[in-house]
Design an enzyme around this catalytic site. Sequence first.
Site, short mmCIF file in Angstrom:
data_model
loop_
_atom_site.label_atom_id
_atom_site.label_comp_id
_atom_site.label_asym_id
_atom_site.label_seq_id
_atom_site.Cartn_x
_atom_site.Cartn_y
_atom_site.Cartn_z
N ALA A 198 -4.47 -13.23 0.92
CA ALA A 198 -5.25 -13.87 2.53
C ALA A 198 -4.36 -13.55 3.45
O ALA A 198 -3.14 -13.61 3.52
CB ALA A 198 -5.61 -14.98 1.78
N GLY A 244 -4.93 -2.97 7.60
CA GLY A 244 -4.49 -1.98 8.64
C GLY A 244 -4.12 -1.15 7.65
O GLY A 244 -3.76 -0.80 7.32
N CYS A 280 -4.49 4.17 6.23
CA CYS A 280 -5.21 4.15 5.32
C CYS A 280 -6.76 3.77 4.59
O CYS A 280 -7.62 4.53 5.09
CB CYS A 280 -4.16 5.08 4.16
N LYS A 305 1.59 -3.37 8.17
CA LYS A 305 2.44 -3.98 6.79
C LYS A 305 4.34 -3.96 7.21
O LYS A 305 5.06 -3.17 7.87
CB LYS A 305 1.95 -3.80 5.93
N GLU A 356 3.09 3.11 1.99
CA GLU A 356 3.98 2.95 3.14
C GLU A 356 5.58 2.34 3.44
O GLU A 356 4.85 0.94 3.07
CB GLU A 356 3.61 3.19 4.61
N ARG A 390 -0.36 1.71 13.43
CA ARG A 390 -1.78 3.05 13.43
C ARG A 390 -2.58 1.91 13.01
O ARG A 390 -2.80 1.73 11.18
CB ARG A 390 -1.25 4.22 12.79
N LEU A 449 -3.75 -9.61 -2.94
CA LEU A 449 -4.32 -10.22 -3.12
C LEU A 449 -3.93 -11.79 -2.31
O LEU A 449 -4.23 -13.33 -2.47
CB LEU A 449 -4.82 -11.38 -4.14
#
Length: 477
Positions: free
Chosen positions: A282, A287, A290, A350, A185, A357, A280
Site C-alpha cells: 500500500a 506511477g 508504464c 520507485k 525499471e 515520469r 500488495l
Amino acid sequence: MTSEDSAPQPSNLADAPITVLGLGHIGLPTALGLADLGRRVIGADDDKQKISRIREGDPIFFEPGLAELLDKHLRSGQFQPIEDVGAAVRNGSVIFICVGTPQKPTGQADLGQVEAVARLVARNLNGYKLIVEKSTVPAITAQWLKRTIARHSLAKPGAGGSRAGNSGDGPLDFDVASNPEFLREGKALEDFFHPDRIVCGVESDRARAILTQLYRPLNCPLVITNISTAELIKHAANAFLSMKISFINMVSDLCEKVGADVTAVAQGVGLDSRISPQFLQAGIGFGGYCFPKDLRAFIYLAQEHGVDFSLLQEVERINQRRVGIFLRKVQQALWTLQGKTLGILGLAFKAGTDDIREAVSLKIIQALLEEKSSLRLYDPQAMANTQRVFPAGANVTYCSSAYEAARGAQALLLLTEWDEFRQLDLGRVRELMEVPVLVDGRNVFEPDAVQKAGFEYISLGRDGAQMAVKAGPALTV
Ligand code: UGA
C-alpha cells in the site's frame, strides 16, 4: 556501414546480428542483455546525441548494472551503437522495435514512432527479416506493422510490386512478431536474465524457430502464441498488477477505519500462493512511464471494441485519489502548510531508478508548493531530472543527503522506498529536525521503531491499528 551492407541470409540467421531500434529504458537493457547472451547486437536511435553518449559508455539513465554491461560490450564489440537507423535495419536479421509509445490526451497509445519505424524498415528490407515489436502496443498493432511494411516496401522506387531490395522478383520476405517486455525499471537486467516467462506472438514456424533459439539460453517457460494474444498478455499483465495495487490501497483505507494493519493483511492474503505477496504494497499509488499509460491504453482499447471494462477505470480512479489521501494526512499532522519547511525523501517513481515520469512525488510537490510550503528535496538518483521540473529556488532546495533534507524540517515525507531510507539513523534524523513528524507514503518503517526514536509517525493503513498482538513475520507452526 553503407547501403551496400550485405543482408544476413536465412542460413546464418542464428549468428547474424540483431538490431535494436530505440535505446531507451527497454531497448538498451535488451540490446546489452542479448549481447551478453553472445549475440552481435547493433543498437540504433535517431537521437544522435544519445548515440554518441552511449558510444562513450554513458547509458543516459540510471539502471543498476547497465553502465558496467555497456562498458563490457562496447569493449567486446558485441554491441555496436550506430546513428544510421537504415543501416542498422539492413544489417540485422532480427529487428527489435523498442521505440516509445507515448499517449494521446484520449489515453489512446500514440503509435507515430512505431509507424515511422515500420516505414523505415520497409525502405531497408534487403533479405528476410523478423520484425519484433517489444514496445508496449495495443492488440492489432502488429497487423498494422505488417501492412505498413508491406505497403511501403512495395512502394519503393524500382521495387515493381515485388520484394524490395531482394532479387526483385521474390515474394515479400519478412515476418512480424510480438515479444512484449516485462522488464521493471531498477531491475531491468535482473528481469532480462531471469524472466518468469517469455512471451512470443508469432505467425510462422520460421519466426517461432528464431525466437525460440534466441531465448533458449535463458532457460525459462516460453509462451508461444499468436500475435494479438501476445500483445494482450502484456496489457493484461500491467493492468492486473495495477489492479492489485489499487486493491491493496483500498484495503489500506479500510484498515484505518477498522483498526487493522494493511501490511499484515497483505502478508496474510499474499501467502496464499494463488494471490502472491508481490504488488500488495500500500502507498501513494503507482506511477512511472508504464502503468498509468498502459492502463489508460487498455481502457481505451476495451472501449473501442465495445467491452465494458469499468473495473479498470475504477483502478485508475483509486490511484488518482492516493495523492489527496496522502496530502490530507500531511495536513492533519501539521494543521497548516503555508510557510512550513518539509523534507522530501524520494523523488523517483520507485526505488532503483532516476525516472520521474508520472511519478506521484511530482504531484505531491506541486500541491505542497501551491500551499506555499518550503521544500528540502533529496533522492539518491532522481534529483537532476526533478530539477528540470522544479528548479531550485526560494521554496525548493535540493539537498546532498537525507539528513540534509531533514535539517530544520517540521515534517519529513517519504515518497520513494529507497533502501537507503530504511537504513537511516533515525536518532540523528530526529535531532536535525525542528519537529519530528514523519509521514511515510510507502510504509517503509516499522511504526514501533520510529515511535521509539521519538517521531510522530504517520503511515498508510496502519494508523488505526490498536492490536494487542503486533503483526510480525509469518511463523511456521
Ligand atoms: C512495470 C511492470 O512491473 C513491468 O513488468 C513492465 O515490463 C513495465 O511496467 C513496462 O511495461 O515496461 P515498472 O513501471 O518499471 O514496471 O515498475 P513497477 O515495479 O511495476 O512499479 C510501478 C509502480 O507501482 C511504481 O510507482 C511503484 O512504486 C508502484 N507499486 C508497485 C506500488 O505502489 N505497490 C506495489 O506493491 C508495487
